[in-house]
Design a protein around this motif. Structure first.
Motif, short mmCIF file in Angstrom:
data_model
loop_
_atom_site.label_atom_id
_atom_site.label_comp_id
_atom_site.label_asym_id
_atom_site.label_seq_id
_atom_site.Cartn_x
_atom_site.Cartn_y
_atom_site.Cartn_z
N LYS A 255 0.83 -1.20 0.00
CA LYS A 255 0.00 0.00 0.00
C LYS A 255 0.87 1.25 0.00
CE LYS A 255 -4.14 -1.91 2.08
NZ LYS A 255 -5.05 -1.87 3.23
N GLU A 256 1.96 1.25 0.78
CA GLU A 256 2.86 2.39 0.78
C GLU A 256 3.50 2.58 -0.59
OE1 GLU A 256 5.77 2.38 3.90
OE2 GLU A 256 4.30 1.76 5.40
N PHE A 257 3.89 1.47 -1.24
CA PHE A 257 4.52 1.53 -2.55
C PHE A 257 3.55 2.08 -3.59
CE2 PHE A 257 5.76 -0.56 -6.60
CZ PHE A 257 6.97 0.09 -6.77
N THR A 258 2.31 1.61 -3.58
CA THR A 258 1.34 2.11 -4.56
C THR A 258 1.02 3.59 -4.30
OG1 THR A 258 -0.49 1.24 -3.24
CG2 THR A 258 0.34 -0.14 -5.04
N HIS A 259 1.00 3.98 -3.03
CA HIS A 259 0.80 5.40 -2.70
C HIS A 259 1.96 6.23 -3.23
CE1 HIS A 259 -0.73 8.86 -0.55
NE2 HIS A 259 0.48 9.03 -0.02
N PHE A 260 3.18 5.71 -3.06
CA PHE A 260 4.36 6.39 -3.58
C PHE A 260 4.29 6.54 -5.10
CE2 PHE A 260 8.57 5.76 -5.56
CZ PHE A 260 9.18 6.93 -5.16
N LEU A 261 3.89 5.48 -5.79
CA LEU A 261 3.78 5.55 -7.25
C LEU A 261 2.72 6.57 -7.68
CD1 LEU A 261 4.12 1.83 -8.39
CD2 LEU A 261 5.82 3.65 -8.49
#
Length: 107
Positions: free
Chosen positions: A42-48
């Protein structure tokens, strides 16, 4: 502070009566490996999503702007090169004269 709907349902806070496997109670409760992976994803997709939003703000300069800035850079490089050549020559000449006066150079 509880919301009005939570008070009507007899709950102290929203979701207080619900227990999910990822929400263990207790001071030493650690999330399991799956919860960590889901959180990281979830953090990675938010970052993207943030990266995509910032990339939308990027503006490509026109050819005229690129030519103008390139010209400024090339002229500045030559001016600084000439400046450092003159400063180096002055220091070299001064050091050479000083060493000849002190007898350090025998030429």
């Amino acid at each position: 502070m509880a919301t009005k709907a939570a008070l009507v349902n007899g709950e102290e806070r929203p979701g207080a009566g619900k227990l999910t496997p990822s929400k263990r109670q207790g001071p030493n409760a650690e999330p399991n490996m799956l919860d960590k992976a889901v959180g990281a994803w979830k953090e990675f997709t938010h970052f993207l999503g943030d990266v995509r939003g910032e990339m939308r703000k990027v503006v490509t300069p026109s050819r005229k702007e690129v030519e103008a800035t390139t010209t400024v850079v090339i002229v500045a490089v030559f001016i600084f090169g000439l400046f450092f050549f003159v400063v180096d020559s002055v220091f070299s000449y001064g050091l050479d004269r000083l060493l000849k006066q002190l007898g350090g150079l025998s030429q």
